[in-house]
Scaffold this motif. Structure first.
Motif, PDB file in Angstrom:
ATOM      1  N   ASP A 117       0.838  -1.196   0.000  1.00 15.38           N
ATOM      2  CA  ASP A 117       0.000   0.000   0.000  1.00 15.38           C
ATOM      3  C   ASP A 117       0.882   1.259   0.000  1.00 15.38           C
ATOM      4  OD1 ASP A 117       0.958  -0.505   2.507  1.00 15.38           O
ATOM      5  OD2 ASP A 117      -0.837   0.137   3.555  1.00 15.38           O
ATOM      6  N   ALA A 118       0.280   2.426  -0.160  1.00 20.38           N
ATOM      7  CA  ALA A 118       0.996   3.695  -0.292  1.00 20.38           C
ATOM      8  C   ALA A 118       1.847   4.040   0.930  1.00 20.38           C
ATOM      9  CB  ALA A 118       0.000   4.820  -0.600  1.00 20.38           C
ATOM     10  N   PRO A 119       1.364   3.870   2.165  1.00 20.47           N
ATOM     11  CA  PRO A 119       2.214   4.203   3.321  1.00 20.47           C
ATOM     12  C   PRO A 119       3.474   3.342   3.402  1.00 20.47           C
ATOM     13  CG  PRO A 119      -0.081   4.081   4.007  1.00 20.47           C
ATOM     14  CD  PRO A 119      -0.001   3.581   2.594  1.00 20.47           C
ATOM     15  N   THR A 120       3.383   2.079   3.009  1.00 20.93           N
ATOM     16  CA  THR A 120       4.558   1.205   3.027  1.00 20.93           C
ATOM     17  C   THR A 120       5.592   1.667   2.013  1.00 20.93           C
ATOM     18  OG1 THR A 120       3.122  -0.634   3.675  1.00 20.93           O
ATOM     19  CG2 THR A 120       5.320  -1.186   2.872  1.00 20.93           C
ATOM     20  N   ILE A 121       5.147   1.993   0.820  1.00 16.62           N
ATOM     21  CA  ILE A 121       6.061   2.470  -0.229  1.00 16.62           C
ATOM     22  C   ILE A 121       6.709   3.787   0.201  1.00 16.62           C
ATOM     23  CG2 ILE A 121       6.179   3.325  -2.592  1.00 16.62           C
ATOM     24  CD1 ILE A 121       4.035   1.259  -3.300  1.00 16.62           C
ATOM     25  N   THR A 122       5.938   4.686   0.796  1.00 12.82           N
ATOM     26  CA  THR A 122       6.472   5.962   1.282  1.00 12.82           C
ATOM     27  C   THR A 122       7.519   5.721   2.362  1.00 12.82           C
ATOM     28  OG1 THR A 122       4.354   7.020   0.811  1.00 12.82           O
ATOM     29  CG2 THR A 122       5.853   8.189   2.283  1.00 12.82           C
ATOM     30  N   PHE A 123       7.220   4.796   3.293  1.00 13.50           N
ATOM     31  CA  PHE A 123       8.173   4.483   4.359  1.00 13.50           C
ATOM     32  C   PHE A 123       9.467   3.912   3.790  1.00 13.50           C
ATOM     33  CE2 PHE A 123      10.034   1.424   7.311  1.00 13.50           C
ATOM     34  CZ  PHE A 123      10.340   2.276   8.360  1.00 13.50           C
ATOM     35  N   ILE A 124       9.361   3.005   2.824  1.00 14.26           N
ATOM     36  CA  ILE A 124      10.556   2.403   2.220  1.00 14.26           C
ATOM     37  C   ILE A 124      11.374   3.477   1.493  1.00 14.26           C
ATOM     38  CG2 ILE A 124      11.342   0.800   0.442  1.00 14.26           C
ATOM     39  CD1 ILE A 124       9.027  -1.042   1.284  1.00 14.26           C
ATOM     40  N   ALA A 125      10.713   4.372   0.772  1.00 14.97           N
ATOM     41  CA  ALA A 125      11.414   5.434   0.054  1.00 14.97           C
ATOM     42  C   ALA A 125      12.136   6.369   1.023  1.00 14.97           C
ATOM     43  CB  ALA A 125      10.431   6.213  -0.821  1.00 14.97           C
ATOM     44  N   LEU A 126      11.466   6.738   2.118  1.00 12.06           N
ATOM     45  CA  LEU A 126      12.102   7.597   3.112  1.00 12.06           C
ATOM     46  C   LEU A 126      13.260   6.891   3.816  1.00 12.06           C
ATOM     47  CD1 LEU A 126       9.015   9.387   4.708  1.00 12.06           C
ATOM     48  CD2 LEU A 126      10.777  10.388   3.242  1.00 12.06           C
ATOM     49  N   ALA A 127      13.100   5.603   4.086  1.00  9.85           N
ATOM     50  CA  ALA A 127      14.180   4.838   4.721  1.00  9.85           C
ATOM     51  C   ALA A 127      15.401   4.755   3.808  1.00  9.85           C
ATOM     52  CB  ALA A 127      13.685   3.447   5.100  1.00  9.85           C
ATOM     53  N   ILE A 128      15.186   4.545   2.532  1.00 12.37           N
ATOM     54  CA  ILE A 128      16.297   4.494   1.570  1.00 12.37           C
ATOM     55  C   ILE A 128      16.980   5.852   1.473  1.00 12.37           C
ATOM     56  CG2 ILE A 128      16.855   4.232  -0.875  1.00 12.37           C
ATOM     57  CD1 ILE A 128      14.776   1.966  -0.966  1.00 12.37           C
ATOM     58  N   ALA A 129      16.191   6.929   1.402  1.00  9.29           N
ATOM     59  CA  ALA A 129      16.761   8.278   1.329  1.00  9.29           C
ATOM     60  C   ALA A 129      17.573   8.593   2.584  1.00  9.29           C
ATOM     61  CB  ALA A 129      15.649   9.309   1.134  1.00  9.29           C
ATOM     62  N   PHE A 130      17.060   8.221   3.747  1.00  6.84           N
ATOM     63  CA  PHE A 130      17.778   8.443   4.996  1.00  6.84           C
ATOM     64  C   PHE A 130      19.073   7.625   5.033  1.00  6.84           C
ATOM     65  CE2 PHE A 130      18.544   7.495   9.520  1.00  6.84           C
ATOM     66  CZ  PHE A 130      18.714   8.800   9.983  1.00  6.84           C
ATOM     67  N   GLY A 131      19.006   6.384   4.581  1.00  9.09           N
ATOM     68  CA  GLY A 131      20.200   5.545   4.529  1.00  9.09           C
ATOM     69  C   GLY A 131      21.262   6.112   3.604  1.00  9.09           C
ATOM     70  N   LEU A 132      20.845   6.623   2.451  1.00  6.16           N
ATOM     71  CA  LEU A 132      21.791   7.242   1.514  1.00  6.16           C
ATOM     72  C   LEU A 132      22.414   8.503   2.104  1.00  6.16           C
ATOM     73  CD1 LEU A 132      19.969   6.762  -1.903  1.00  6.16           C
ATOM     74  CD2 LEU A 132      22.020   5.571  -1.082  1.00  6.16           C
ATOM     75  N   LEU A 133      21.628   9.276   2.832  1.00  6.41           N
ATOM     76  CA  LEU A 133      22.148  10.475   3.484  1.00  6.41           C
ATOM     77  C   LEU A 133      23.200  10.109   4.527  1.00  6.41           C
ATOM     78  CD1 LEU A 133      21.985  13.560   3.980  1.00  6.41           C
ATOM     79  CD2 LEU A 133      20.228  13.044   5.684  1.00  6.41           C
ATOM     80  N   ILE A 134      22.922   9.118   5.338  1.00  5.46           N
ATOM     81  CA  ILE A 134      23.886   8.667   6.351  1.00  5.46           C
ATOM     82  C   ILE A 134      25.150   8.130   5.679  1.00  5.46           C
ATOM     83  CG2 ILE A 134      24.284   6.968   8.191  1.00  5.46           C
ATOM     84  CD1 ILE A 134      22.491   9.315   8.984  1.00  5.46           C
ATOM     85  N   PHE A 135      24.995   7.389   4.598  1.00  6.64           N
ATOM     86  CA  PHE A 135      26.146   6.860   3.861  1.00  6.64           C
ATOM     87  C   PHE A 135      26.995   8.002   3.298  1.00  6.64           C
ATOM     88  CE2 PHE A 135      27.988   5.072  -0.095  1.00  6.64           C
ATOM     89  CZ  PHE A 135      28.808   4.115   0.490  1.00  6.64           C
ATOM     90  N   ALA A 136      26.362   9.023   2.731  1.00  8.48           N
ATOM     91  CA  ALA A 136      27.097  10.169   2.184  1.00  8.48           C
ATOM     92  C   ALA A 136      27.833  10.926   3.281  1.00  8.48           C
ATOM     93  CB  ALA A 136      26.140  11.103   1.439  1.00  8.48           C
ATOM     94  N   LEU A 137      27.219  11.081   4.444  1.00  7.54           N
ATOM     95  CA  LEU A 137      27.887  11.735   5.566  1.00  7.54           C
ATOM     96  C   LEU A 137      29.093  10.939   6.046  1.00  7.54           C
ATOM     97  CD1 LEU A 137      24.847  13.055   7.639  1.00  7.54           C
ATOM     98  CD2 LEU A 137      26.498  14.400   6.333  1.00  7.54           C
ATOM     99  N   CYS A 138      28.965   9.632   6.075  1.00 10.24           N
ATOM    100  CA  CYS A 138      30.092   8.775   6.466  1.00 10.24           C
ATOM    101  C   CYS A 138      31.231   8.884   5.459  1.00 10.24           C
ATOM    102  CB  CYS A 138      29.647   7.328   6.609  1.00 10.24           C
ATOM    103  SG  CYS A 138      28.599   7.037   8.041  1.00 10.24           S
ATOM    104  N   LEU A 139      30.895   8.870   4.160  1.00  7.34           N
ATOM    105  CA  LEU A 139      31.932   9.027   3.134  1.00  7.34           C
ATOM    106  C   LEU A 139      32.623  10.375   3.248  1.00  7.34           C
ATOM    107  CD1 LEU A 139      30.438   7.497  -0.146  1.00  7.34           C
ATOM    108  CD2 LEU A 139      32.304   6.627   1.250  1.00  7.34           C
ATOM    109  N   SER A 140      31.860  11.413   3.519  1.00  7.01           N
ATOM    110  CA  SER A 140      32.436  12.745   3.685  1.00  7.01           C
ATOM    111  C   SER A 140      33.390  12.775   4.874  1.00  7.01           C
ATOM    112  CB  SER A 140      31.316  13.772   3.865  1.00  7.01           C
ATOM    113  OG  SER A 140      31.834  15.049   4.031  1.00  7.01           O
ATOM    114  N   GLY A 141      33.025  12.132   5.959  1.00  2.00           N
ATOM    115  CA  GLY A 141      33.893  12.057   7.130  1.00  2.00           C
ATOM    116  C   GLY A 141      35.177  11.284   6.855  1.00  2.00           C
ATOM    117  N   VAL A 142      35.065  10.181   6.142  1.00  5.69           N
ATOM    118  CA  VAL A 142      36.252   9.390   5.786  1.00  5.69           C
ATOM    119  C   VAL A 142      37.165  10.196   4.872  1.00  5.69           C
ATOM    120  CG1 VAL A 142      37.015   7.355   4.489  1.00  5.69           C
ATOM    121  CG2 VAL A 142      35.165   7.158   6.155  1.00  5.69           C
ATOM    122  N   ARG A 143      36.582  10.916   3.903  1.00  6.56           N
ATOM    123  CA  ARG A 143      37.360  11.750   2.986  1.00  6.56           C
ATOM    124  C   ARG A 143      38.105  12.825   3.765  1.00  6.56           C
ATOM    125  NH1 ARG A 143      36.191  16.664   0.913  1.00  6.56           N
ATOM    126  NH2 ARG A 143      37.255  17.271  -0.987  1.00  6.56           N
TER     127      ARG A 143
END
Length: 143
Positions: free
Chosen positions: A2-28
């Motif tokens: 359903d729509a709320p599940t898809i929205t939750f998955i999309a937000l979780a992926i976006a949040f995960g990518l943001l955390i990954f980018a912050l970690c890469l920036s810190g390592v750099r």
């Protein structure tokens, strides 16, 4: 699904990518600062706005990396033989708001283009020593 599940998955992926980018920036950032000859320095080229970053001295080049970037390549690269140290000064009131506290403004010229670096005084003494330690123009392979 359903729509709320898809929205939750999309937000979780976006949040995960943001955390990954912050970690890469810190390592750099850690890897840049770990190398010898690196200092924190903001840059202003030809009257543009100040940008925070890290300078790194190489044998024949001064490289400047943006602070908030994932690129491993320098944003600006200046030939040591082309850099001319014009002097240093305290930041003006307008500049003091845009640069780190307790810095000096280093005025340089590279191939006819004026640029300014804002760095701690200790970093300035290292930069001036690095520039003066190079071979004299006309001796060696500078130009």
């Amino acid at each position: 699904m359903d729509a709320p599940t898809i929205t939750f998955i999309a937000l979780a992926i976006a949040f995960g990518l943001l955390i990954f980018a912050l970690c890469l920036s810190g390592v750099r950032r850690f890897n840049l600062r770990r190398a010898l000859g690196t200092v924190d320095a903001s840059i202003c080229i030809a009257g543009n706005s100040w940008q925070m970053g890290v300078c790194r001295y190489q044998d024949n080049d001064l490289e400047w990396f943006r602070l908030l970037s994932l690129s491993v390549r320098p944003k600006h690269k200046f030939k040591r033989s082309s850099l001319e140290l014009l002097g240093r000064r305290k930041p003006t009131d307008a500049e003091a708001v845009k640069v780190q506290p307790d810095v000096v403004i280093v005025e340089l010229r590279c191939e006819g283009q004026d640029l300014r670096l804002a760095m701690k005084f200790d970093a300035y003494t290292g930069l001036s020593s690095w520039l003066e330690a190079g071979p004299v123009i006309g001796v060696g392979t500078w130009r």
